[in-house]
Design an enzyme around this catalytic site. Structure first.
Site, PDB file in Angstrom:
ATOM      1  N   GLU A  66     -87.162 -38.626 100.308  1.00  0.00           N
ATOM      2  CA  GLU A  66     -86.578 -37.721  99.355  1.00  0.00           C
ATOM      3  C   GLU A  66     -86.763 -36.302 100.125  1.00  0.00           C
ATOM      4  O   GLU A  66     -88.034 -35.847  99.928  1.00  0.00           O
ATOM      5  CB  GLU A  66     -87.316 -37.910  97.939  1.00  0.00           C
ATOM      6  CG  GLU A  66     -86.340 -37.004  97.162  1.00  0.00           C
ATOM      7  CD  GLU A  66     -87.473 -36.792  95.859  1.00  0.00           C
ATOM      8  OE1 GLU A  66     -88.587 -36.831  95.640  1.00  0.00           O
ATOM      9  OE2 GLU A  66     -86.373 -36.709  94.677  1.00  0.00           O
ATOM     10  N   PHE A 105     -90.775 -28.639  88.880  1.00  0.00           N
ATOM     11  CA  PHE A 105     -90.290 -27.130  89.080  1.00  0.00           C
ATOM     12  C   PHE A 105     -88.660 -27.221  88.909  1.00  0.00           C
ATOM     13  O   PHE A 105     -88.169 -25.992  88.724  1.00  0.00           O
ATOM     14  CB  PHE A 105     -90.689 -26.493  90.668  1.00  0.00           C
ATOM     15  CG  PHE A 105     -89.475 -27.046  91.631  1.00  0.00           C
ATOM     16  CD1 PHE A 105     -88.500 -26.518  91.993  1.00  0.00           C
ATOM     17  CD2 PHE A 105     -90.241 -28.106  92.386  1.00  0.00           C
ATOM     18  CE1 PHE A 105     -87.666 -26.773  93.072  1.00  0.00           C
ATOM     19  CE2 PHE A 105     -89.307 -28.574  93.682  1.00  0.00           C
ATOM     20  CZ  PHE A 105     -88.180 -27.963  93.687  1.00  0.00           C
ATOM     21  N   LYS A 137     -97.335 -28.677  80.068  1.00  0.00           N
ATOM     22  CA  LYS A 137     -97.689 -28.052  81.255  1.00  0.00           C
ATOM     23  C   LYS A 137     -96.649 -28.189  82.282  1.00  0.00           C
ATOM     24  O   LYS A 137     -96.385 -29.019  82.989  1.00  0.00           O
ATOM     25  CB  LYS A 137     -98.913 -29.125  81.666  1.00  0.00           C
ATOM     26  CG  LYS A 137     -99.910 -28.336  82.937  1.00  0.00           C
ATOM     27  CD  LYS A 137     -99.367 -27.621  83.899  1.00  0.00           C
ATOM     28  CE  LYS A 137     -99.084 -28.788  85.189  1.00  0.00           C
ATOM     29  NZ  LYS A 137     -98.518 -27.929  86.171  1.00  0.00           N
ATOM     30  N   GLU A 156     -95.947 -24.634  88.219  1.00  0.00           N
ATOM     31  CA  GLU A 156     -96.615 -23.594  87.998  1.00  0.00           C
ATOM     32  C   GLU A 156     -95.543 -22.537  89.314  1.00  0.00           C
ATOM     33  O   GLU A 156     -95.847 -21.383  89.243  1.00  0.00           O
ATOM     34  CB  GLU A 156     -97.976 -23.465  89.021  1.00  0.00           C
ATOM     35  CG  GLU A 156     -98.172 -24.452  90.305  1.00  0.00           C
ATOM     36  CD  GLU A 156     -98.153 -25.833  90.164  1.00  0.00           C
ATOM     37  OE1 GLU A 156     -97.581 -26.346  89.367  1.00  0.00           O
ATOM     38  OE2 GLU A 156     -98.925 -26.383  91.198  1.00  0.00           O
ATOM     39  N   SER A 205     -92.615 -36.073  91.366  1.00  0.00           N
ATOM     40  CA  SER A 205     -92.687 -36.995  92.447  1.00  0.00           C
ATOM     41  C   SER A 205     -93.171 -38.154  92.383  1.00  0.00           C
ATOM     42  O   SER A 205     -93.980 -38.312  91.579  1.00  0.00           O
ATOM     43  CB  SER A 205     -93.040 -36.168  93.969  1.00  0.00           C
ATOM     44  OG  SER A 205     -94.676 -35.720  93.248  1.00  0.00           O
ATOM     45  N   CYS A 252     -82.932 -34.404  90.761  1.00  0.00           N
ATOM     46  CA  CYS A 252     -83.230 -35.677  91.091  1.00  0.00           C
ATOM     47  C   CYS A 252     -82.198 -36.480  90.927  1.00  0.00           C
ATOM     48  O   CYS A 252     -82.455 -37.761  91.439  1.00  0.00           O
ATOM     49  CB  CYS A 252     -84.386 -36.014  89.921  1.00  0.00           C
ATOM     50  SG  CYS A 252     -83.639 -35.965  88.170  1.00  0.00           S
TER      51      CYS A 252
END
Ligand code: NAD
Length: 497
Positions: free
Chosen positions: A382, A150, A174, A177, A227, A282
């Site tokens: 994290e 995301f 993909k 969402e 992740s 990240c």
């Protein structure tokens, strides 16, 4: 309500009857703005089939034609990137300038891929053996799946698809969402740029869609970013079904500040890299490793700057926007509770949200902890939110030991004016991307992006020459044309002469 649906064969397709949907929210207001269709296995299979059908003609399209479409995509993106940035801000929450920065970094990969003809050049050896020549080529794989997170709905897909498409592959993306609209906007841009139907496909979905991609015999490669647990899962499942997989995972990025550093520069860097995009990067710095002798002064400088940040709607001239969802905001707030319980010093408490932020939005203010110890969950995990932890060490050696013991190895930075110390750091640190007085050392498109250890499963980083190699396979051809020497029957292993 607006529905975001799949993009298959060059156009949007309606969600099939009985589809599952997920809500899309504007994180700055908490308002549900649309819904996204979650693909079933059958929908994913039909998307893959259309990509596989488009592949042979695209593979055989000349480099001149492929490159001209890449250039057209680049021009359209450059002209209209403001539209894409607004979409990102409305679904992710990051501030507009940051969203524009994300698009620009993605565009750099498109520009890199415009040079694909040069990047695909093989080698040629004349007379490798007597009147025998050898040449090498790199050919595309087929259908390349991209599964993205995301936090960079435009840039992360663009780490991969410009190179994959330029090299002659068909792509099935993909996206996350949580902020899926950017992918459809980019699909429309490809159509405008003249990309043939089926070469760029978008399927929306969750684990069901991901599993369908991983299990399909028609998918040849998988580029995943997300992740660490899911990256590991995707890597193991994808490679078990014979695919080429690069799976980039989570991170815990440290910034080591030595006593001779410019502390104003280091404090600015810690604030920008810790709280930019609300810490949902990240490459965000989440641990500042301060040598004890300058720690008090550094913490004071970071706190002073952080207090000036304007928190609010990313579309309305704020410095920092909301977290992506209410659930994520609550998870991050839980880490702040845990840090306090475990005895870290809370310098700035982000649970006290500014009144410039909509109370219905998913906001936290920036949080600063001092005296964080390595066993605390705010250090080990994290957090992926605006929570900066200062860990104090006695020396450079203690700092490097701490960073190298961390299971993640995405990015890191050293702040110092000592060239020798910086050079030692570059050499000794076990992290994939290193900054010297640069807190977020994201490589340019013509270098490759990737971490070490739990931040990457697989051998190949994104874009740069590693990306070109990932999306192609080598082939070596040995040729004899003139004056073939009939050596007669000889069952020995062929040797050169
Ligand atoms: P995520 O792992 O939750 O999701 C990533 C993708 O995997 C999404 O498309 C999602 O739909 C899918 N997914 C989620 N759960 C799944 C499951 N159980 N099975 C199969 N697929 C599943 O990650 P996120 O929250 O979207 O993104 C944030 C994470 O991504 C952070 O950990 C961040 O560090 C990481 N990230 C890493 C890099 C990097 O370069 N290393 C870059 C960006 C983000």
């Amino acid at each position: 309500m607006r529905t975001v649906s799949h993009w298959i064969n060059g156009d949007t397709v309606e969600a099939e009857a009985g589809s599952r949907f997920a809500e899309i929210t504007n994180p700055a207001t908490g308002e549900v703005t649309a819904q996204v269709a979650l693909a079933s296995r059958e929908t994913v299979d039909s998307a893959i089939a259309s990509a596989a059908a488009a592949f042979p003609a695209w593979r055989d399209t000349s480099l001149a034609k492929r490159t001209s479409i890449l250039f057209a995509f680049r021009e359209l993106l450059n002209q209209r990137k403001g539209e894409l940035a607004e979409i990102i801000t409305s679904e992710h929450g990051k501030v507009l300038s940051d969203a524009l920065g994300e698009v620009s970094r993605g565009q750099e990969v498109v520009e890199f891929a415009c040079g694909i003809a040069h990047l695909l050049k093989g080698g040629y050896t004349e007379n490798a053996s007597t009147k025998v020549d050898v040449h090498s080529v790199r050919q595309p794989l087929g259908v390349s799946a991209i599964i993205s997170p995301f936090n960079f709905p435009a840039m992360v897909p663009m780490w991969f698809f410009p190179v994959a498409i330029a090299a002659g592959n068909a792509v099935v993306l993909k996206p996350s969402e949580k902020d899926p609209s950017a992918a459809n906007w980019m699909a429309e841009l490809w159509r405008e740029a003249g990309l043939p139907e089926g070469v760029f496909t978008v399927v929306h979905g969750d684990k069901e869609a991901v599993d369908a991609l991983l299990e399909s015999p028609q998918v040849d490669s998988v580029s995943f970013v997300g992740s660490t647990p899911i990256a590991q899962y995707v890597y193991e499942k994808g490679t078990a079904t014979g695919k080429r997989v690069q799976a980039l995972g989570g991170a815990k990025n440290h910034m080591l500040v030595l006593p001779d550093a410019d502390l104003d520069l280091a404090a600015d860097a810690a604030v920008n890299a810790g709280y930019g995009a609300a810490g949902e990067r990240c490459m965000a710095i989440s641990a500042v490793v301060a040598v004890e002798s300058i720690a008090d002064e550094l913490v004071a400088k970071i706190a002073e700057r952080t207090r000036t940040l304007r928190i609010g709607d990313g579309a309305k001239d704020s410095d920092m926007g909301p977290l992506v969802t209410a659930a994520h905001r609550d998870k991050v707030a839980g880490y702040i509770d845990a840090g306090v319980e475990m005895g870290a010093t809370l310098v700035l408490d982000g649970r006290e949200v500014s009144d410039t932020a909509d109370p219905n939005g998913f906001f936290l203010n920036p949080t600063l902890f001092d005296h964080v110890r390595p066993e605390m969950s705010i250090y080990t995990d994290e957090i992926f939110g605006p929570v900066l932890s200062v860990v104090r060490v006695e020396s450079y050696d203690d700092g490097i030991e701490l960073i190298n013991a961390n299971p993640y190895g995405n990015g890191t930075a050293i702040f110092t004016n000592d060239g020798g110390a910086a050079r030692r750091f570059e050499n000794e640190i076990q992290v994939g991307m290193v900054g010297v007085n640069v807190p977020i050392p994201v490589p340019m498109a013509y270098y490759s992006f990737g971490g070490w250890k739990n931040s990457l499963f697989g051998d190949t980083h994104a874009h740069g020459t590693e990306g070109v190699h990932f999306f192609t396979r080598g082939k070596v051809v040995t040729t004899r044309w003139l004056d073939p020497s009939h050596g007669g029957i000889n069952l020995g292993f062929p040797t050169n002469g």
